[in-house]
Design an enzyme around this catalytic site. Sequence first.
Site, PDB file in Angstrom:
ATOM      1  CB  CYS A   1      -6.197   3.507  -3.447  1.00 34.98           C
ATOM      2  SG  CYS A   1      -6.808   2.781  -4.975  1.00 34.98           S
TER       3      CYS A   1
ATOM      4  CG  HIS B   1      -6.324  -1.327   5.157  1.00 36.62           C
ATOM      5  ND1 HIS B   1      -5.126  -1.916   4.803  1.00 36.62           N
ATOM      6  CD2 HIS B   1      -6.426  -0.228   4.369  1.00 36.62           C
ATOM      7  CE1 HIS B   1      -4.545  -1.207   3.845  1.00 36.62           C
ATOM      8  NE2 HIS B   1      -5.312  -0.172   3.565  1.00 36.62           N
TER       9      HIS B   1
ATOM     10  CG  ASP C   1      -2.134   0.838   1.113  1.00 38.99           C
ATOM     11  OD1 ASP C   1      -2.094   1.825   0.357  1.00 38.99           O
ATOM     12  OD2 ASP C   1      -3.140   0.539   1.778  1.00 38.99           O
TER      13      ASP C   1
ATOM     14  CG  HIS D   1      -5.611   4.748   4.065  1.00 45.58           C
ATOM     15  ND1 HIS D   1      -4.488   4.962   3.302  1.00 45.58           N
ATOM     16  CD2 HIS D   1      -5.973   3.465   3.829  1.00 45.58           C
ATOM     17  CE1 HIS D   1      -4.202   3.863   2.619  1.00 45.58           C
ATOM     18  NE2 HIS D   1      -5.089   2.931   2.915  1.00 45.58           N
TER      19      HIS D   1
HETATM   20  N1  COA Z   1      -0.842  -9.611 -13.287  1.00 45.31           N
HETATM   21  C1  COA Z   1      -0.212  -9.533 -14.479  1.00 45.31           C
HETATM   22  N2  COA Z   1      -0.823  -9.332 -15.638  1.00 45.31           N
HETATM   23  C2  COA Z   1      -2.154  -9.223 -15.623  1.00 45.31           C
HETATM   24  C3  COA Z   1      -2.888  -9.306 -14.429  1.00 45.31           C
HETATM   25  C4  COA Z   1      -2.180  -9.510 -13.228  1.00 45.31           C
HETATM   26  N3  COA Z   1      -2.820  -9.571 -12.051  1.00 45.31           N
HETATM   27  N4  COA Z   1      -4.192  -9.149 -14.708  1.00 45.31           N
HETATM   28  C5  COA Z   1      -4.297  -8.986 -16.030  1.00 45.31           C
HETATM   29  N5  COA Z   1      -3.057  -9.030 -16.568  1.00 45.31           N
HETATM   30  C6  COA Z   1      -2.714  -8.853 -17.999  1.00 45.31           C
HETATM   31  C7  COA Z   1      -3.564  -9.713 -18.886  1.00 45.31           C
HETATM   32  O1  COA Z   1      -2.978 -10.981 -19.045  1.00 45.31           O
HETATM   33  C8  COA Z   1      -3.581  -8.905 -20.157  1.00 45.31           C
HETATM   34  O2  COA Z   1      -2.342  -9.046 -20.810  1.00 45.31           O
HETATM   35  P1  COA Z   1      -2.211  -8.981 -22.400  1.00 45.31           P
HETATM   36  O3  COA Z   1      -2.645  -7.615 -22.787  1.00 45.31           O
HETATM   37  O4  COA Z   1      -0.758  -9.218 -22.635  1.00 45.31           O
HETATM   38  O5  COA Z   1      -3.112 -10.049 -22.900  1.00 45.31           O
HETATM   39  C9  COA Z   1      -3.640  -7.463 -19.643  1.00 45.31           C
HETATM   40  O6  COA Z   1      -3.052  -7.511 -18.342  1.00 45.31           O
HETATM   41  C10 COA Z   1      -5.043  -6.918 -19.556  1.00 45.31           C
HETATM   42  O7  COA Z   1      -5.843  -7.838 -18.844  1.00 45.31           O
HETATM   43  P2  COA Z   1      -7.335  -7.491 -18.376  1.00 45.31           P
HETATM   44  O8  COA Z   1      -7.903  -8.656 -17.681  1.00 45.31           O
HETATM   45  O9  COA Z   1      -8.098  -6.934 -19.550  1.00 45.31           O
HETATM   46  O10 COA Z   1      -7.080  -6.356 -17.290  1.00 45.31           O
HETATM   47  P3  COA Z   1      -7.684  -4.918 -17.227  1.00 45.31           P
HETATM   48  O11 COA Z   1      -6.984  -4.019 -18.164  1.00 45.31           O
HETATM   49  O12 COA Z   1      -9.157  -4.984 -17.254  1.00 45.31           O
HETATM   50  O13 COA Z   1      -7.213  -4.471 -15.736  1.00 45.31           O
HETATM   51  C11 COA Z   1      -6.715  -5.182 -13.502  1.00 45.31           C
HETATM   52  C12 COA Z   1      -7.723  -5.161 -14.623  1.00 45.31           C
HETATM   53  C13 COA Z   1      -7.419  -5.764 -12.306  1.00 45.31           C
HETATM   54  C14 COA Z   1      -5.554  -6.045 -13.912  1.00 45.31           C
HETATM   55  C15 COA Z   1      -6.207  -3.742 -13.220  1.00 45.31           C
HETATM   56  O14 COA Z   1      -7.275  -2.864 -13.178  1.00 45.31           O
HETATM   57  C16 COA Z   1      -5.426  -3.680 -11.921  1.00 45.31           C
HETATM   58  O15 COA Z   1      -4.357  -4.234 -11.797  1.00 45.31           O
HETATM   59  N6  COA Z   1      -5.922  -2.970 -10.898  1.00 45.31           N
HETATM   60  C17 COA Z   1      -5.270  -2.937  -9.608  1.00 45.31           C
HETATM   61  C18 COA Z   1      -5.316  -1.586  -9.077  1.00 45.31           C
HETATM   62  C19 COA Z   1      -4.590  -1.525  -7.765  1.00 45.31           C
HETATM   63  O16 COA Z   1      -3.560  -2.107  -7.563  1.00 45.31           O
HETATM   64  N7  COA Z   1      -5.175  -0.738  -6.854  1.00 45.31           N
HETATM   65  C20 COA Z   1      -4.614  -0.530  -5.580  1.00 45.31           C
HETATM   66  C21 COA Z   1      -4.817  -1.637  -4.634  1.00 45.31           C
HETATM   67  S1  COA Z   1      -6.430  -1.709  -3.982  1.00 45.31           S
HETATM   68 ZN    ZN Z   2      -5.037   1.058   1.871  1.00 46.19          ZN
END
Ligand code: COA
Ligand code: ZN
Length: 328
Positions: A244, A211, A16, A213
């Site tokens: 975040c 959790h 985080d 903040h």
């Molecule tokens: N780790 C690595 N690669 C990942 C992945 C993961 N967890 N999830 C998806 N991917 C890859 C897919 O394989 C795909 O790859 P490609 O383009 O080479 O085929 C690409 O990323 C897009 O995948 P998709 O399922 O369409 O993801 P998305 O673009 O809809 O994004 C998340 C969804 C969940 C991956 C993204 O929004 C995210 O990581 N959010 C986290 C935000 C965060 O960390 N917030 C703070 C904490 S609460």
């Molecule tokens: Zn947090």
Amino acid sequence: MDATIDVLVREVGPRDGLQNIATVVPTDTKLGWIRAEFGAGVREIEVASFVPPRLIPQFADADSVVEQALRIDGLTVVALVPNLRGAERALALGVHKLDYVVSVSRTHNLKNVRREREASLQDFERIVQARDAAGLKGRTVLAAGLSTALGCSYEGRIAVDEVRRCASFLAEAGAEELMIADTVGYADPRQVREVFQAVRAEVGELPLAAHFHDTRGTGLANVVAALDCGIRRFDASLGGLGGCPFAPGASGNIVMEDLVFMLDSMGLRTGVDIGALLAVREFPASALGADSLAGAIAKAGLPRHYLDAAQRAALESSPERPAGATGH
Ligand code: COA
Ligand code: ZN
């Protein structure tokens, strides 16, 4: 929970704390931080996030950080995962605990993980299946975090019923721990009592963690409110790093050093040596600059008469206990 402690404090800074920071902290610095904080007595650390490295380059080294953290004997290694793909990556490495996030706020869920909240909830069922199919039941604990459970910077107030509904779904799907998060620091102690009591009534004995903040200065007051509700697991981050990247206005977690100080002062054992903990700040400070770290105790110092809970216990059992000696 370990019988020698009363409250489990869990460091989330390497996840985080860093997810919103553009400066990529070197892998060795992250590991130095994790090892030193384990050395100070912290037994559970969220070390990384399995998100696409393209999206958050800070976690491009997640595999390496997790692999090396798993070599620290006695440390519970936790990793955040936003979807099934992230869970598969974490399971492949054998993390001790997955922290799967779903936002109670539908808008935040869409912004954060780009899908409907219901789709995220259903993905958790697939994660449970994936964990069990990998033969990791009993090895990898599945924790689910309810983000924005106490307010959202897109939606404002979040109805307690919505929190309850999500908690119930995740518990029935197989969550072994629930974490209730005030992602954007909106909560107040009265609200904390209301939400934690409602969730407790819904999920029975399932372990609940908090959790918080400290965005609006209510963080430690909220801890006391959660303690009153029987909560004994708290996330915090060294130097109050955190926030975040997909929630406008989000800022740092409650400060680990200040949390440990407060719990110690209240006579609640955390197992953490506060002097050693304060020294750990040098790791994130070396990469991010000392100015990036907050913390009241780091700034003001410990009170002159201060003894931590272990020192107090030793003194109390000592035959040469000086009259009037107390940790308070
Ligand atoms: N780790 C690595 N690669 C990942 C992945 C993961 N967890 N999830 C998806 N991917 C890859 C897919 O394989 C795909 O790859 P490609 O383009 O080479 O085929 C690409 O990323 C897009 O995948 P998709 O399922 O369409 O993801 P998305 O673009 O809809 O994004 C998340 C969804 C969940 C991956 C993204 O929004 C995210 O990581 N959010 C986290 C935000 C965060 O960390 N917030 C703070 C904490 S609460
Ligand atoms: Zn947090």
